[in-house]
Design an enzyme around this catalytic site. Structure first.
Site, mmCIF file in Angstrom:
data_model
loop_
_atom_site.group_PDB
_atom_site.id
_atom_site.type_symbol
_atom_site.label_atom_id
_atom_site.label_comp_id
_atom_site.label_asym_id
_atom_site.label_seq_id
_atom_site.Cartn_x
_atom_site.Cartn_y
_atom_site.Cartn_z
ATOM 1 N N LYS A 80 -0.557 1.700 -19.304
ATOM 2 C CA LYS A 80 -0.766 0.399 -18.671
ATOM 3 C C LYS A 80 -1.722 -0.383 -19.561
ATOM 4 C CE LYS A 80 0.167 -1.579 -14.548
ATOM 5 N NZ LYS A 80 1.353 -1.451 -13.718
ATOM 6 N N GLY A 181 7.394 -11.505 0.122
ATOM 7 C CA GLY A 181 7.365 -12.061 -1.231
ATOM 8 C C GLY A 181 8.612 -11.682 -1.996
ATOM 9 N N ASN A 260 1.683 -1.422 -3.868
ATOM 10 C CA ASN A 260 0.999 -0.392 -4.668
ATOM 11 C C ASN A 260 -0.309 -0.001 -4.010
ATOM 12 O OD1 ASN A 260 2.560 0.207 -7.037
ATOM 13 N ND2 ASN A 260 2.191 -1.888 -7.709
HETATM 14 P P1 NAD Z 1 4.620 -11.218 -4.134
HETATM 15 O O1 NAD Z 1 3.312 -11.777 -4.585
HETATM 16 O O2 NAD Z 1 5.874 -11.900 -4.537
HETATM 17 O O3 NAD Z 1 4.644 -11.065 -2.545
HETATM 18 C C1 NAD Z 1 3.556 -10.702 -1.775
HETATM 19 C C2 NAD Z 1 3.698 -11.400 -0.428
HETATM 20 O O4 NAD Z 1 2.656 -10.938 0.423
HETATM 21 C C3 NAD Z 1 3.568 -12.911 -0.503
HETATM 22 O O5 NAD Z 1 4.594 -13.514 0.274
HETATM 23 C C4 NAD Z 1 2.185 -13.194 0.079
HETATM 24 O O6 NAD Z 1 2.110 -14.477 0.731
HETATM 25 C C5 NAD Z 1 2.067 -12.056 1.072
HETATM 26 N N1 NAD Z 1 0.706 -11.700 1.433
HETATM 27 C C6 NAD Z 1 -0.415 -11.696 0.689
HETATM 28 N N2 NAD Z 1 -1.473 -11.285 1.409
HETATM 29 C C7 NAD Z 1 -1.003 -11.001 2.647
HETATM 30 C C8 NAD Z 1 -1.589 -10.529 3.831
HETATM 31 N N3 NAD Z 1 -2.882 -10.274 3.896
HETATM 32 N N4 NAD Z 1 -0.799 -10.355 4.914
HETATM 33 C C9 NAD Z 1 0.528 -10.613 4.852
HETATM 34 N N5 NAD Z 1 1.134 -11.071 3.758
HETATM 35 C C10 NAD Z 1 0.383 -11.267 2.672
HETATM 36 O O7 NAD Z 1 4.605 -9.687 -4.648
HETATM 37 P P2 NAD Z 1 5.833 -8.689 -4.779
HETATM 38 O O8 NAD Z 1 6.318 -8.712 -6.187
HETATM 39 O O9 NAD Z 1 6.779 -8.879 -3.653
HETATM 40 O O10 NAD Z 1 5.068 -7.291 -4.622
HETATM 41 C C11 NAD Z 1 4.537 -6.879 -3.388
HETATM 42 C C12 NAD Z 1 3.801 -5.562 -3.572
HETATM 43 O O11 NAD Z 1 4.683 -4.584 -4.138
HETATM 44 C C13 NAD Z 1 2.618 -5.610 -4.540
HETATM 45 O O12 NAD Z 1 1.638 -4.681 -4.121
HETATM 46 C C14 NAD Z 1 3.218 -5.151 -5.861
HETATM 47 O O13 NAD Z 1 2.242 -4.603 -6.730
HETATM 48 C C15 NAD Z 1 4.188 -4.091 -5.372
HETATM 49 N N6 NAD Z 1 5.314 -3.831 -6.269
HETATM 50 C C16 NAD Z 1 6.165 -4.816 -6.631
HETATM 51 C C17 NAD Z 1 7.241 -4.547 -7.482
HETATM 52 C C18 NAD Z 1 8.217 -5.613 -7.887
HETATM 53 O O14 NAD Z 1 9.287 -5.284 -8.423
HETATM 54 N N7 NAD Z 1 7.928 -6.880 -7.665
HETATM 55 C C19 NAD Z 1 7.437 -3.225 -7.947
HETATM 56 C C20 NAD Z 1 6.567 -2.217 -7.530
HETATM 57 C C21 NAD Z 1 5.507 -2.528 -6.690
#
Ligand code: NAD
Length: 365
Positions: A80, A181, A260
Site C-alpha cells: 500500500k 455510495g 474497510n
Molecule cells: P463512497 O464514498 O462512494 O460511499 C460512502 C457512502 O457512505 C456515501 O454515500 C456517504 O455519504 C455515506 N456515509 C458517510 N458517512 C456516513 C455515516 N456516518 N452514516 C451513513 N452513511 C455515511 O465509498 P465506497 O467506494 O462506496 O466505499 C464504501 C466503503 O467500502 C469504504 O469503507 C471503502 O473503503 C470500502 N471499500 C470500497 C471498495 C470499492 O470498490 N469502492 C472496495 C473495497 C472496500
C-alpha cells in the site's frame, strides 16, 4: 518512533520513502509480503497531521492487503502507499513523480486507486510506469471497480444468510444498508432485484430519497439502524462501526458489508460478536471484488474470469465459517489463519536453483 522495531514487528519486507520537492510529493510505499506475488495495493492521499500517522496507516493497510489477496486466491502480495497531501494539491507532476518511484521498484509494488485518488491520477502514474492498475478504459483499464465489490458482497451475504439463517434465497430477508455510495448503491439494486426488504441510512438525503423511490427502501437514521430488527446489517460507509457502543444494540444475526476496518478493535469486538451469536463476514474477505477486478487488468481483462473469481468469495467465507466453528475461533481469527496457511504453503516450496538466478551466476558471465 522506533522505525525498525515497528516494521520488524509488523513483518514488512520493505518501506520506501519518496520525496520530490518540485512537485510537492511526500509518499511512503510499504511492501508487506511478496510470498504469493508482487505487492498490489492502492495509493491513499490524505493530509495526515503527523508523519507518524501516515507511517502507521501505510504499515497497517499494506499488511491488510496481504491477507486480502491471500484470501481472494490471487497470486499477489500485499502493499500500500500513502501520499501526504491535501486533495487540492494533486497535480500531474505529483503523480508522475510518484510513478517514477513506483517504477524504480521494478514491479515489486503495483499501485491502484484508493481514498482521494482516482482513474485520472492512475493514468498520470501510467505515463511513468506499467506497474499501475485501475487505469481508464482507453489505457486498457476496466473502469470503476465498485460494482464488482458490490457483487462480491452480494455473494457474501448469500453465503452468510445460508450459514447462519439456513435460508438459500434473499426473498423477504430484511437487510440494513449503511451508506449508499459507489458500492452501496449497486448493492441495494442487487438486493432489491433478489427480493430483499431494504432499510437504508446515509448522510446524503438525496441518495436516501433515490433508494426509497428505486428500491422501496425504508429510510432510517444511523442511530435507528443499529437497533433495527433485521436479518443482515451491511456496513458500506466507514470503518470502526462495530464497537462497544453499537454491538450491544444489534439485532441482526449477520454482518456482511463492504466497509474497510469495520471492527474498532479486531480481537475484542470480533469476540463479542461471536459471544452474541452474530455471524461476522470479515471485511477484507467479503469486499475483495474490487481487488480481484483490478488484479485481472494485469493479466488481460476477462469479465467471465473476474466474475467466477468473485463468486468464489462465497466459498471462501463458507470455509472460514466452518473452520471458526470447528476450532472455536472468531471468524476474524479464522480468516487470518486461512490467509496465513496459503502464504505458508507457498513459502514452504522447495527452492529450485538455476545457474542464471544463483549467486555463482551473478559472478561468472
Ligand atoms: P463512497 O464514498 O462512494 O460511499 C460512502 C457512502 O457512505 C456515501 O454515500 C456517504 O455519504 C455515506 N456515509 C458517510 N458517512 C456516513 C455515516 N456516518 N452514516 C451513513 N452513511 C455515511 O465509498 P465506497 O467506494 O462506496 O466505499 C464504501 C466503503 O467500502 C469504504 O469503507 C471503502 O473503503 C470500502 N471499500 C470500497 C471498495 C470499492 O470498490 N469502492 C472496495 C473495497 C472496500
Amino acid at each position: 518512533m522506533k522505525l525498525f522495531s515497528h516494521v520488524e514487528q509488523m513483518g514488512h519486507e520493505q518501506i520506501v520513502f519518496c520525496c520530490d520537492k518540485e512537485s510537492g510529493l511526500k509518499a511512503i510505499i510499504a511492501i508487506h509480503d511478496t510470498t504469493l506475488g508482487p505487492a498490489l495495493g492502492g495509493t491513499r492521499l490524505l493530509p495526515y497531521e503527523k508523519e507518524d500517522d501516515a507511517f502507521n496507516d501505510v504499515l497497517r493497510l499494506s499488511r491488510g492487503m496481504t491477507y486480502k489477496a491471500a484470501c481472494a486466491g490471487l497470486a499477489l502480495g500485499g502493499g500500500k502507499a500513502v501520499i501526504i497531501a491535501d486533495p487540492s494539491q494533486k497535480s500531474e507532476a505529483m503523480f508522475r513523480s510518484y510513478g517514477r518511484f513506483v517504477e524504480s521498484l521494478n514491479g515489486r509494488y503495483i499501485t491502484a486507486e484508493d481514498m482521494n485518488t482516482n482513474v485520472a491520477n492512475m493514468d498520470h502514474i501510467r505515463l511513468e510506469t506499467r506497474y499501475v492498475t485501475g487505469v481508464s478504459a482507453g489505457l486498457g483499464g476496466s473502469g470503476d471497480p465498485s460494482i464488482m465489490t458490490a457483487k462480491g458482497v452480494l455473494y457474501g451475504i448469500d453465503a452468510s444468510v445460508k450459514y447462519r439463517l439456513g435460508k438459500s434465497e434473499l426473498r423477504g430477508i430484511k437487510i440494513a444498508v449503511q451508506g449508499i455510495g459507489a458500492v452501496g448503491k449497486h448493492l441495494c439494486k442487487m438486493l432489491h432485484d433478489r427480493g430483499a426488504q431494504l432499510y437504508v441510512t446515509d448522510i446524503d438525503d438525496q441518495k436516501l430519497k433515490q433508494a426509497h423511490s428505486l428500491y422501496n427502501a425504508t429510510i432510517v437514521t444511523e442511530a435507528e439502524l443499529y437497533a433495527l430488527d433485521v436479518d443482515v446489517y451491511a456496513p458500506c460507509a466507514r470503518g470502526s462501526v462495530l464497537n462497544s457502543s453499537t454491538i450491544p444494540k444489534l439485532k441482526a444475526k449477520v454482518i456482511a458489508g463492504c466497509a474497510n476496518n469495520q471492527l474498532e478493535d479486531e480481537e475484542k469486538h470480533a469476540k463479542i460478536l461471536k459471544e452474541n451469536k452474530i455471524l461476522y463476514a470479515p471485511d477484507y474477505v467479503i469486499n475483495a471484488g474490487g481487488l480481484i477486478n483490478v488484479a485481472n487488468e494485469l493479466t488481460g481483462y476477462n469479465l467471465e474470469k473476474v466474475e467466477s473469481e468473485i463468486a468464489r468469495i462465497a466459498n471462501t467465507l463458507d470455509s472460514i465459517y466452518i473452520e471458526a466453528d470447528k476450532l472455536g475461533l472468531t471468524t476474524q481469527e479464522a480468516a487470518k489463519r486461512f490467509a496465513e496457511k496459503r502464504i505458508q504453503s507457498v513459502a514452504n516450496l522447495k527452492t529450485m536453483s538455476s545457474f542464471k538466478h544463483s549467486a555463482i551466476g551473478n559472478i561468472i558471465k
